[in-house]
Write an enzyme that holds these catalytic residues in place. Structure first.
Site, PDB file in Angstrom:
ATOM      1  N   THR A  35      89.894  43.530  65.611  1.00 36.08           N
ATOM      2  CA  THR A  35      89.321  42.835  64.447  1.00 36.08           C
ATOM      3  C   THR A  35      87.811  43.103  64.356  1.00 36.08           C
ATOM      4  OG1 THR A  35      90.928  41.104  64.978  1.00 36.08           O
ATOM      5  CG2 THR A  35      89.305  40.578  63.297  1.00 36.08           C
ATOM      6  N   ILE A  36      87.179  43.122  65.508  1.00 33.23           N
ATOM      7  CA  ILE A  36      85.717  43.309  65.537  1.00 33.23           C
ATOM      8  C   ILE A  36      85.362  44.700  65.006  1.00 33.23           C
ATOM      9  CG2 ILE A  36      83.756  43.515  67.142  1.00 33.23           C
ATOM     10  CD1 ILE A  36      85.218  41.275  68.825  1.00 33.23           C
ATOM     11  N   LYS A  63      94.304  40.564  61.234  1.00 32.04           N
ATOM     12  CA  LYS A  63      94.569  39.112  61.165  1.00 32.04           C
ATOM     13  C   LYS A  63      94.558  38.631  59.710  1.00 32.04           C
ATOM     14  CE  LYS A  63      92.808  38.031  65.823  1.00 32.04           C
ATOM     15  NZ  LYS A  63      92.314  39.298  66.338  1.00 32.04           N
ATOM     16  N   ASP A  66      96.083  36.476  53.492  1.00 31.56           N
ATOM     17  CA  ASP A  66      96.514  36.361  52.093  1.00 31.56           C
ATOM     18  C   ASP A  66      96.586  37.785  51.531  1.00 31.56           C
ATOM     19  OD1 ASP A  66      97.201  35.270  49.687  1.00 31.56           O
ATOM     20  OD2 ASP A  66      95.225  34.467  49.213  1.00 31.56           O
ATOM     21  N   ALA A  67      97.121  37.921  50.334  1.00 31.71           N
ATOM     22  CA  ALA A  67      97.209  39.239  49.679  1.00 31.71           C
ATOM     23  C   ALA A  67      97.927  40.233  50.587  1.00 31.71           C
ATOM     24  CB  ALA A  67      95.811  39.747  49.317  1.00 31.71           C
ATOM     25  N   LEU A  71      96.920  44.263  51.362  1.00 30.00           N
ATOM     26  CA  LEU A  71      96.339  44.615  52.668  1.00 30.00           C
ATOM     27  C   LEU A  71      97.230  45.627  53.384  1.00 30.00           C
ATOM     28  CD1 LEU A  71      95.147  41.124  54.003  1.00 30.00           C
ATOM     29  CD2 LEU A  71      93.746  42.961  53.067  1.00 30.00           C
ATOM     30  N   GLU A 113      99.943  36.833  64.668  1.00 31.84           N
ATOM     31  CA  GLU A 113      98.973  36.414  65.695  1.00 31.84           C
ATOM     32  C   GLU A 113      98.987  34.894  65.822  1.00 31.84           C
ATOM     33  OE1 GLU A 113      96.375  37.686  67.573  1.00 31.84           O
ATOM     34  OE2 GLU A 113      96.504  39.821  67.099  1.00 31.84           O
ATOM     35  N   HIS A 137      98.457  34.449  71.940  1.00 30.80           N
ATOM     36  CA  HIS A 137      97.041  34.785  72.084  1.00 30.80           C
ATOM     37  C   HIS A 137      96.215  33.648  72.674  1.00 30.80           C
ATOM     38  CE1 HIS A 137      94.372  37.916  70.034  1.00 30.80           C
ATOM     39  NE2 HIS A 137      93.670  37.344  70.986  1.00 30.80           N
ATOM     40  N   ARG A 140      89.367  34.516  72.526  1.00 27.72           N
ATOM     41  CA  ARG A 140      88.142  34.808  73.290  1.00 27.72           C
ATOM     42  C   ARG A 140      87.339  33.545  73.474  1.00 27.72           C
ATOM     43  NH1 ARG A 140      86.190  40.771  72.359  1.00 27.72           N
ATOM     44  NH2 ARG A 140      84.087  40.169  72.933  1.00 27.72           N
TER      45      ARG A 140
HETATM   46  C1  5RP Z   1      90.693  38.770  70.062  1.00 28.60           C
HETATM   47  C2  5RP Z   1      91.592  39.961  70.060  1.00 28.60           C
HETATM   48  C3  5RP Z   1      91.483  40.957  71.164  1.00 28.60           C
HETATM   49  O1  5RP Z   1      91.706  42.227  70.649  1.00 28.60           O
HETATM   50  C4  5RP Z   1      92.468  40.672  72.298  1.00 28.60           C
HETATM   51  O2  5RP Z   1      92.230  39.379  72.787  1.00 28.60           O
HETATM   52  C5  5RP Z   1      92.339  41.680  73.429  1.00 28.60           C
HETATM   53  O3  5RP Z   1      91.028  41.769  73.892  1.00 28.60           O
HETATM   54  P1  5RP Z   1      90.511  41.143  75.286  1.00 28.60           P
HETATM   55  O4  5RP Z   1      91.449  41.628  76.371  1.00 28.60           O
HETATM   56  O5  5RP Z   1      89.120  41.731  75.425  1.00 28.60           O
HETATM   57  O6  5RP Z   1      90.557  39.657  75.145  1.00 28.60           O
HETATM   58  O7  5RP Z   1      92.385  40.156  69.155  1.00 28.60           O
HETATM   59  O8  5RP Z   1      90.831  38.007  68.911  1.00 28.60           O
HETATM   60 MG    MG Z   2      92.793  42.173  68.812  1.00 30.26          MG
END
Ligand code: 5RP
Ligand code: MG
Length: 217
Positions: A35-36, A63, A66-67, A71, A113, A137, A140
């Site tokens: 995403t970054i 991530k 909408d739309a 996308l 996600e 997930h 971070r």
């Molecule tokens: C964060 C993500 C990252 O791509 C995913 O968490 C993997 O990276 P890392 O192992 O550095 O956490 O989508 O939103």
């Molecule tokens: Mg990611």
């Protein structure tokens, strides 16, 4: 089946992402445009990686919320195999992506996600709507605030597997974390920083592969 290894390129420039993938592209199964990186460079990384790795699975981690079909046309049109949708998106957004995925080919797919609050009722609706993949997930930000993997996470992962989803796990994963999930048919592990920032990313990627093989082969 042995879980795949996906590496997330959450770099802030295409140049850094290409530098990172050059060291590990031959070891891993799935290349993720993080995403970054999308925020920094749009879909150009997907186009470049598709040119460099014509046979690999490439995930566009946009991530989307909408739309969906608009996308999806852009992500798959740029060369993505998979793309992501956020779990709070509405079902028509998800199916919009899925319908475009099917137009592009058999391999194209959508990953949901899972972040924050979602319910088992929603999970049932995703399944009914034909979505197959979910990404469990640890964000971070939750990791930075000290959240570690726990029984609650494992129970939810087990239940998602039992529902028939292909479950991917990610969020600050280290090699030591892999064994925590050994009792589940994990579809894919995603690691970003643990591999990209390692002293030798190639060795780190190979060590992840070996650790996965240890428990699932
Ligand atoms: C964060 C993500 C990252 O791509 C995913 O968490 C993997 O990276 P890392 O192992 O550095 O956490 O989508 O939103
Ligand atoms: Mg990611």
């Amino acid at each position: 089946m042995e879980p795949k290894l996906q590496v997330a390129l959450d770099n802030t420039s295409l140049r850094d992402a290409l530098e990172a993938i050059r060291k590990i592209g031959h070891v891993i199964d799935v290349i993720e445009v993080g995403t970054i990186l999308h925020v920094a460079e749009g879909l150009e990384p997907v186009r470049c990686l598709r040119a460099l790795y014509p046979e690999k699975i490439i995930l566009a981690d946009i991530k989307g919320a909408d739309a969906g079909s608009l996308l999806a046309k852009q992500c798959y049109g740029a060369g993505a195999t998979w793309m992501t949708v956020i779990c709070c998106a509405e079902i028509p957004t998800m199916t919009g992506m899925l319908n475009v995925a099917k137009e592009f080919g058999e391999d194209q797919d959508v990953q949901i996600e899972l972040y924050g609050d979602w319910t088992w009722e929603q999970a049932g609706k995703w399944k009914e709507a034909g979505l197959k993949q979910v990404v469990y997930h640890r964000s971070r930000d939750a990791q930075a605030a000290g959240k570690s993997w726990g029984k609650d996470d494992l129970d939810k992962i087990g239940k998602l597997c039992d529902m028939g989803f292909e479950v991917t796990v990610t969020g600050g994963l280290t090699i030591e974390d892999i064994k925590l999930f050994k009792d589940y048919p994990i579809y894919c592990f995603i690691a970003g920083r643990s591999i990209r920032d390692a002293a030798c990313p190639e060795s780190a990627a190979k060590a992840f592969k070996a650790e996965i093989k240890k428990y699932w082969s």
